[in-house]
Design an enzyme around this catalytic site. Structure first.
Site, short mmCIF file in Angstrom:
data_model
loop_
_atom_site.label_atom_id
_atom_site.label_comp_id
_atom_site.label_asym_id
_atom_site.label_seq_id
_atom_site.Cartn_x
_atom_site.Cartn_y
_atom_site.Cartn_z
N ARG A 1 0.83 -1.21 0.00
CA ARG A 1 0.00 0.00 0.00
C ARG A 1 0.86 1.26 0.00
NH1 ARG A 1 -4.98 -1.85 3.99
NH2 ARG A 1 -6.07 -2.99 2.36
N LYS B 1 -20.77 -15.82 0.52
CA LYS B 1 -22.16 -15.48 0.78
C LYS B 1 -22.86 -14.76 -0.37
CE LYS B 1 -21.89 -15.03 5.77
NZ LYS B 1 -21.86 -14.07 6.87
N GLY C 1 -10.94 -8.24 -1.65
CA GLY C 1 -9.79 -8.84 -0.96
C GLY C 1 -9.47 -10.28 -1.30
N GLY D 1 -14.14 -3.54 0.50
CA GLY D 1 -15.52 -3.06 0.60
C GLY D 1 -15.84 -1.98 -0.41
#
Length: 398
Positions: free
Chosen positions: A39, A202, A355, A378
């Site tokens: 990062r 999910k 991710g 997200g």
């Protein structure tokens, strides 16, 4: 969402201006040593551009979850040290427990053109995550221009991502620019056919994404644990595979919506199943309507790999979010490897978001064959869902 029309650092004059740059330096630490500095490296092009164009650069970021209190173990000191190495110049850390304190003010005031400093962890302040006006104003008081280059937190409305943009001209850095160009472009004006591959555990996490992509895609491919909820809708017995019983009807509705729109909707036709959820469990390949009681699906099978890879072959653009199985286990990585290989060889514009799929393509050695690997987990999902990301919407339009 008009994210495609935002000003970037190249659209303004930064010479001699104090630029507050929100980066994502939320790096993994072992004590005070950084175990992965990807990062930090990702932020360098923006920082170097500003230095080379005579800006006075004030960097800020969060790190971990200090929950609004000063905690030395969440200090950005290791980041300042690593940045100093990469930039070949000292990056001073303003060591203020309250982030914008006497040190930060003095240092910002004395910065020369092309120099760089770093503020302490913005989450040492309770106000940061509440987007409280007072802290936004304090941050803004240090600078003339706000640059957001932290896509990973663009879906959060915090002081350092959106609040400060109310008080300063606000533009994006190269990282956010790249995300907007690739992901925004893929959704707004894709090279067709547009194929979306969605995996992960999910259905409930991806419902919004699937709904948005049915409106835009030519083909949708479903793998991973969430596929079993779709199989259940078709009346298949799924053994002890992952199931979200409350979402079965919704999954069926998605398949109908796709059909009505002429979108190909592919789910696994065979699976590699295991007796239990463990890496070295007894395993076998069975058709999707023949999963025996007491067995669970842990990867897509060879026939599904062929079905999926054939669908990927002719793609113009591929968006991939989520692995096809338990890809961190050698025994159940074949499906994810096959898909990664197909995406790499397709010649399509390939965008990997979120991710788990990023971790999978990196671990399996396909990262450098993809056009764009998103820096947000997200944030990528919300972007693909068609939601407005506050950190991007707060920037000035061109």
């Amino acid at each position: 969402m008009d994210a495609l029309n935002k000003k970037s650092i190249e659209d303004i004059d930064v010479q001699g201006k104090k630029c507050l740059v929100r980066c994502d330096f939320n790096v993994p630490l072992n004590g005070t040593s950084i175990t992965n500095d990807k990062r930090i490296v990702a932020a360098l092009p923006t920082i170097k551009y500003l230095m080379e164009h005579g800006a006075k650069v004030i960097l800020c970021s969060h790190l971990g979850r200090p929950k609004g209190q000063y905690k030395p173990e969440f200090s950005l000191a290791p980041v300042a040290a690593r940045l100093s190495e990469y930039l070949d110049t000292e990056v001073k850390l303003a060591e203020d427990k309250e982030v914008v304190g006497a040190n930060a003010r003095k240092m910002a005031k004395e910065l020369a053109d092309g120099e760089v400093m770093l503020l302490e962890n913005v989450r040492f302040r309770q106000e940061e995550t509440n987007n409280a006006e007072n802290f936004s104003k304090e941050l803004a008081s240090l600078a003339d221009i706000f640059v957001n280059d932290a896509f990973g937190t663009a879906h959060r409305a915090h002081c350092s991502t959106t609040g400060v943009a109310s008080y300063l001209p606000a533009v994006c850095g190269y990282l956010i620019q790249k995300e907007i160009d690739f992901m925004g472009g893929a959704l707004a004006n894709p090279k067709r056919p547009l194929v979306a591959i969605l995996g992960g555990a999910k259905v409930s996490d991806k419902i919004g994404v699937i709904a948005n992509l049915i409106e835009k895609c030519d083909t949708i491919i479903i793998g991973g644990g969430m596929a079993y909820t779709f199989m259940k809708y078709l009346g298949h017995s799924i053994g002890t595979s992952l199931l979200e019983a409350d979402w079965v009807e919704k999954a069926g509705q998605m398949m109908k919506d796709a059909e009505a729109k002429g979108v190909k909707f592919l789910i696994p036709i065979d699976n590699k199943v295991g007796k239990e959820y463990s890496e070295d469990t007894e395993a076998m390949v069975v058709n999707s309507d023949e999963i025996p009681d007491g067995w669970m699906g842990l990867d897509i099978g060879p026939a599904t790999q062929k079905l999926f890879t054939d669908a990927i072959k002719g793609a113009g653009t591929v968006i991939w979010n989520g692995p096809m199985g338990v890809s961190e286990w050698k025994n159940f990585e074949a499906g994810t490897v096959a898909v990664a290989n197909a995406v790499a060889e397709s010649g399509a514009i390939s965008i990997i978001g979120g991710g788990d799929s990023v971790a999978a393509v990196t671990k399996l050695g396909f990262a450098d064959k993809m056009c764009h690997i998103s820096t947000g987990g997200g944030a990528s999902l919300e972007f693909l869902e068609g939601k407005d990301l506050p950190g991007i919407m707060a920037l000035n339009d061109k």
